[in-house]
Scaffold this motif. Structure first.
Motif, short mmCIF file in Angstrom:
data_model
loop_
_atom_site.label_atom_id
_atom_site.label_comp_id
_atom_site.label_asym_id
_atom_site.label_seq_id
_atom_site.Cartn_x
_atom_site.Cartn_y
_atom_site.Cartn_z
N LEU A 190 13.37 16.62 -15.34
CA LEU A 190 12.64 16.29 -14.11
C LEU A 190 11.51 15.30 -14.39
O LEU A 190 11.31 14.34 -13.63
CB LEU A 190 12.10 17.56 -13.46
N VAL A 191 10.79 15.51 -15.48
CA VAL A 191 9.70 14.59 -15.84
C VAL A 191 10.26 13.20 -16.12
O VAL A 191 9.67 12.20 -15.69
CB VAL A 191 8.90 15.14 -17.04
N LEU A 192 11.39 13.13 -16.81
CA LEU A 192 12.00 11.82 -17.09
C LEU A 192 12.43 11.12 -15.80
O LEU A 192 12.18 9.92 -15.61
CB LEU A 192 13.21 11.97 -18.01
N VAL A 193 13.08 11.85 -14.91
CA VAL A 193 13.54 11.26 -13.65
C VAL A 193 12.35 10.80 -12.82
O VAL A 193 12.36 9.68 -12.28
CB VAL A 193 14.42 12.26 -12.87
N LEU A 194 11.33 11.64 -12.71
CA LEU A 194 10.15 11.26 -11.94
C LEU A 194 9.43 10.06 -12.55
O LEU A 194 9.00 9.16 -11.82
CB LEU A 194 9.17 12.44 -11.83
N SER A 195 9.30 10.03 -13.87
CA SER A 195 8.60 8.91 -14.48
C SER A 195 9.39 7.61 -14.33
O SER A 195 8.80 6.55 -14.12
CB SER A 195 8.25 9.20 -15.94
N LEU A 196 10.71 7.68 -14.42
CA LEU A 196 11.52 6.48 -14.19
C LEU A 196 11.44 6.03 -12.73
O LEU A 196 11.35 4.82 -12.45
CB LEU A 196 12.97 6.72 -14.60
N ALA A 197 11.45 6.99 -11.81
CA ALA A 197 11.28 6.65 -10.39
C ALA A 197 9.90 6.03 -10.15
O ALA A 197 9.77 5.05 -9.39
CB ALA A 197 11.46 7.89 -9.52
N GLU B 73 0.82 -1.21 0.00
CA GLU B 73 0.00 0.00 0.00
C GLU B 73 0.86 1.27 0.00
O GLU B 73 0.55 2.25 -0.68
CB GLU B 73 -0.91 -0.02 1.22
N THR B 74 1.96 1.24 0.73
CA THR B 74 2.86 2.40 0.78
C THR B 74 3.49 2.66 -0.58
O THR B 74 3.51 3.80 -1.07
CB THR B 74 3.95 2.19 1.85
N TYR B 75 4.00 1.61 -1.23
CA TYR B 75 4.56 1.77 -2.57
C TYR B 75 3.51 2.24 -3.57
O TYR B 75 3.80 3.06 -4.45
CB TYR B 75 5.22 0.48 -3.06
N ALA B 76 2.29 1.76 -3.44
CA ALA B 76 1.22 2.20 -4.34
C ALA B 76 0.93 3.69 -4.16
O ALA B 76 0.78 4.42 -5.15
CB ALA B 76 -0.05 1.39 -4.08
N LEU B 77 0.90 4.15 -2.92
CA LEU B 77 0.65 5.56 -2.66
C LEU B 77 1.79 6.44 -3.16
O LEU B 77 1.55 7.48 -3.77
CB LEU B 77 0.42 5.76 -1.16
N VAL B 78 3.02 6.01 -2.94
CA VAL B 78 4.18 6.75 -3.45
C VAL B 78 4.13 6.82 -4.98
O VAL B 78 4.39 7.87 -5.57
CB VAL B 78 5.49 6.11 -2.95
N THR B 79 3.77 5.72 -5.60
CA THR B 79 3.64 5.69 -7.07
C THR B 79 2.59 6.69 -7.55
O THR B 79 2.82 7.42 -8.52
CB THR B 79 3.29 4.26 -7.54
N LEU B 80 1.45 6.73 -6.87
CA LEU B 80 0.41 7.69 -7.24
C LEU B 80 0.90 9.13 -7.09
O LEU B 80 0.63 9.98 -7.94
CB LEU B 80 -0.85 7.47 -6.41
N PHE B 81 1.61 9.42 -6.02
CA PHE B 81 2.14 10.78 -5.83
C PHE B 81 3.13 11.14 -6.93
O PHE B 81 3.11 12.26 -7.46
CB PHE B 81 2.80 10.92 -4.46
N ILE B 82 4.00 10.21 -7.27
CA ILE B 82 5.00 10.49 -8.31
C ILE B 82 4.34 10.77 -9.65
O ILE B 82 4.62 11.77 -10.31
CB ILE B 82 6.02 9.34 -8.42
#
Length: 149
Positions: free
Chosen positions: A111-118, A80-89
């Protein structure tokens, strides 16, 4: 009420849309206009379906708890934590792309590339822990029982 939860059905939409969105965003580095708009569409629909999948997770948690027991608590929390972090990213990615599209900010492609890869990494980890609960629940119960000793 359904006998099985909707979460396992719904999670495949954001997974596919967001991963393809990351690939399209990488292609947009070289082929700007069309692929940049396509990436925004994929990220937006992936983000919205991700919210639906996240909300439906409670039903899946109750279903799995009835099948396996309370020993899945820590695995559910990690998932659930990883899912929430993914949604925020990916929410941040969509917001940045919209702000750029409407001219409020200058291009922030790096920044968009780094965030999308993260986001792709956290999405993969979310799927890993979700799959572990579904396909290998015995590893979760043995992990938690050995931690209690």
């Amino acid at each position: 009420m359904l006998s099985t939860p909707l979460h396992p059905l719904l999670v495949h939409f954001p997974i596919a849309l967001l991963i393809i969105g990351v690939i399209v965003q990488i292609i947009a580095v070289w082929k700007k206009p069309f692929f940049d708009r396509l990436a925004l569409f994929l990220f937006s629909t992936g983000f919205l379906t991700g919210i639906l999948a996240y909300v439906s997770g409670d039903g899946a948690e109750h279903f799995l708890r009835n099948q396996v027991g309370h020993s899945i608590e820590s695995a559910v929390h990690i998932h659930e934590t990883y899912a929430l972090v993914t949604l925020f990213i990916f929410g941040a990615v969509v917001l940045l792309k919209l702000l750029h599209m409407f001219g409020f900010i200058k291009p922030l492609l790096p920044l968009v590339l780094v965030l999308s890869l993260a986001g792709a990494v956290t999405l993969s980890l979310t799927g890993h822990y979700g799959g572990k609960m579904v396909y290998h629940p015995e590893s979760i119960t043995s992990d938690s029982s050995s931690a209690d000793k």
